[in-house]
Design a protein around this motif. Structure first.
Motif, PDB file in Angstrom:
ATOM      1  N   VAL A 198      32.900  37.375  39.869  1.00 61.68           N
ATOM      2  CA  VAL A 198      33.370  36.666  41.062  1.00 61.68           C
ATOM      3  C   VAL A 198      34.206  37.647  41.885  1.00 61.68           C
ATOM      4  N   CYS A 240      37.021  37.030  43.473  1.00 62.80           N
ATOM      5  CA  CYS A 240      38.468  36.823  43.395  1.00 62.80           C
ATOM      6  C   CYS A 240      38.808  35.614  42.537  1.00 62.80           C
ATOM      7  N   LEU A 241      40.071  35.576  42.118  1.00 61.71           N
ATOM      8  CA  LEU A 241      40.576  34.521  41.256  1.00 61.71           C
ATOM      9  C   LEU A 241      41.962  34.119  41.749  1.00 61.71           C
ATOM     10  N   GLU A 254      41.429  40.125  45.970  1.00 57.95           N
ATOM     11  CA  GLU A 254      40.934  39.882  44.616  1.00 57.95           C
ATOM     12  C   GLU A 254      41.548  38.617  44.024  1.00 57.95           C
ATOM     13  N   GLY A 255      42.498  38.021  44.723  1.00 58.41           N
ATOM     14  CA  GLY A 255      43.154  36.818  44.246  1.00 58.41           C
ATOM     15  C   GLY A 255      44.648  36.984  44.155  1.00 58.41           C
ATOM     16  N   HIS A 272      33.260  34.658  51.198  1.00 62.15           N
ATOM     17  CA  HIS A 272      34.032  35.333  50.146  1.00 62.15           C
ATOM     18  C   HIS A 272      34.825  34.303  49.341  1.00 62.15           C
ATOM     19  N   CYS A 276      34.954  32.503  45.027  1.00 62.14           N
ATOM     20  CA  CYS A 276      36.108  32.759  44.154  1.00 62.14           C
ATOM     21  C   CYS A 276      36.290  31.602  43.176  1.00 62.14           C
ATOM     22  N   TYR A 308      39.159  29.160  41.423  1.00 64.48           N
ATOM     23  CA  TYR A 308      40.510  28.645  41.626  1.00 64.48           C
ATOM     24  C   TYR A 308      40.912  27.937  40.331  1.00 64.48           C
TER      25      TYR A 308
END
Length: 351
Positions: A30, A32-33, A105-106, A155, A159, A161
Motif C-alpha cells: 500500500v 501509505c498507512l 507514507e502515512g 493515492h 492507503c 487507515y
C-alpha cells in the motif's frame, strides 16, 4: 584486531537484523498507512505532552532499533508489525515529529490514554482524543492534496487507515467509574461509544479513507493488575466480548452503506483467546518490567526472557504478544480471525 572476513560477516549480520526489523516482506503493498488510537499504537505523540502516560525512557524500547521512542512496549507495537508485513519501507512517523517529511507514507496520530470520548484519560493529564486525531489528519490531507493535486484522491483511497481504540474508554471510564452515569450499564456505555466511533469513522471516510481496519479489543480482564492470582476476570472479558461484537456489527453496516469502500474488523479476542493461551507464551499473568502505577520504573532492568512474556508493563503487551496479533490480523489463520477479510486481502483490493 578484526579481520576483513570478520568485518564482512558483521556487515551481513547487521543487514539481516535490519531487514528483520524494518519490514522484510517485499515491496510495499500500500502507498501509505494512517494510524489512530491509543497507547497500543502510540509511537511518540505523548512525548511533548504534560501527561503521566509517557514512556520515552528505558526500559521502554529496549528491543526497538530506535530505543525509547515513546512506544509503550519493549519493541514493536502491533501496527509497527503490520507495517512490516505490508512491506512498508519505514516505520510510520508520529504526528508530533514536526520534521516529518514522510507524511505521504502515512502518519501515526495515536496517543497514550486517549479514547473515543473526549474525557477519556483525563486522570493522567494531556492526551489526544480521537476527535483531535481526526482534526490533525485533516491538516495532513490538506498537505497531501496540495503536494499531489489530482493524484491525491487515488493515492489516499489505496492507503490503509488503522483504528485501534477503546481500551481506555472501558478501563478509565467504565471499570474505574470515571463515567458514573454508565457505571451499572455496560450496554448503554457501549452503545454510546459505538455512536461516537461511528461518527468518527464517517468523518474519516469523508476525508477519503476507503480501506479501514478496526481492531477489536483483547481480553482486558486478563491485565496483570486484575489477575494477581493468575485468574482473569470473567465479567470484564464478557463486557469486552459484547463490545467487540458491536464493532463487528458496525463494520457490517459501513460495508453495506459505502460500496466504494471496505471496512474490516480484527477479532483480537479470538486470536489472543480470553485466557491468553492463544499467544503461545509461557508467562501470561505478570509484567516483564518493574512497575509503579501501570508503567515501568525508569531505568529499571526488565526480565531477560521477554519473548516468553505476554505483558510488558501493567497495561501493554510485549513485542512477542504483538507479533501473534499482527501476524493473524495480516493473514488470518482461521476465518473467524477477521471479518470480512484480513489485512493482506484489504491491501490487495483495487478500489
Amino acid at each position: 584486531m578484526i579481520t576483513i572476513s570478520q568485518f564482512k560477516s558483521l556487515i551481513i549480520l547487521l543487514l539481516m537484523v535490519s531487514l528483520e526489523l524494518k519490514g522484510s516482506h517485499g515491496a510495499a503493498q500500500v502507498p501509505c498507512l494512517f494510524i489512530f488510537g491509543d497507547s497500543l499504537s502510540d509511537s511518540g505523540n505523548n512525548n511533548p505532552l504534560l501527561s503521566w502516560a509517557k514512556c520515552n525512557y528505558l526500559p521502554y524500547g529496549i528491543d526497538f532499533p530506535g530505543g525509547a521512542t515513546g512506544r509503550f512496549c519493549n519493541g514493536r507495537t502491533t501496527i509497527d508489525l503490520v507495517g512490516d508485513h505490508l512491506g512498508l519501507p519505514n516505520y510510520i512517523q508520529p504526528y508530533a515529529n514536526k520534521t516529518n517529511k514522510l507524511y505521504h507514507e502515512g502518519v501515526n496520530y495515536a496517543s497514550g490514554s486517549a479514547g473515543i470520548k473526549k474525557e477519556t484519560g483525563l486522570q493522567v493529564g494531556q492526551r489526544i482524543c480521537m476527535d483531535v486525531q481526526l482534526q490533525r489528519h485533516k491538516e495532513i490531507i490538506a498537505k497531501i492534496n496540495k503536494d499531489m493535486g489530482a493524484k491525491a484522491t487515488g493515492h489516499l483511497k489505496q492507503c490503509i487507515y488503522n483504528i485501534y481504540v477503546g481500551s481506555n474508554d472501558w478501563m478509565l471510564n467504565f471499570f474505574s467509574g470515571g463515567s458514573v452515569i454508565y457505571l451499572l450499564n455496560p450496554i448503554s456505555f457501549g452503545n454510546s461509544l459505538i455512536k461516537d466511533l461511528t461518527k468518527q469513522i464517517t468523518t474519516l471516510y469523508g476525508m477519503g479513507a476507503r480501506k479501514v481496519v478496526v481492531f477489536g479489543l483483547g481480553p482486558l480482564g486478563c491485565l496483570p493488575p486484575i489477575t494477581p492470582l493468575g485468574i482473569c476476570s470473567p465479567f470484564a472479558n464478557a463486557v469486552i466480548e459484547v463490545w467487540n461484537n458491536s464493532l463487528k456489527t458496525m463494520v457490517k453496516q459501513f460495508n453495506a452503506k459505502y460500496k466504494d469502500a471496505r471496512f474490516i474488523w480484527i477479532n483480537s479476542v479470538k486470536i489472543i483467546t480470553p485466557d491468553l493461551k492463544g499467544l503461545g507464551l509461557r508467562v501470561r499473568t505478570n509484567s516483564c518490567c518493574m512497575v509503579v502505577g501501570a508503567s515501568c520504573v525508569p531505568l529499571s532492568i526488565p526480565c531477560p526472557n521477554r519473548k516468553d512474556h505476554a505483558y510488558w508493563d501493567f497495561a501493554h503487551p510485549t513485542e512477542a504478544a504483538n507479533k501473534v496479533l499482527a501476524a493473524r490480523a495480516y493473514k488470518n489463520q482461521v476465518a473467524t480471525d477477521t471479518y470480512p477479510m484480513d489485512i493482506s486481502a484489504l491491501a490487495a483490493l483495487k478500489l
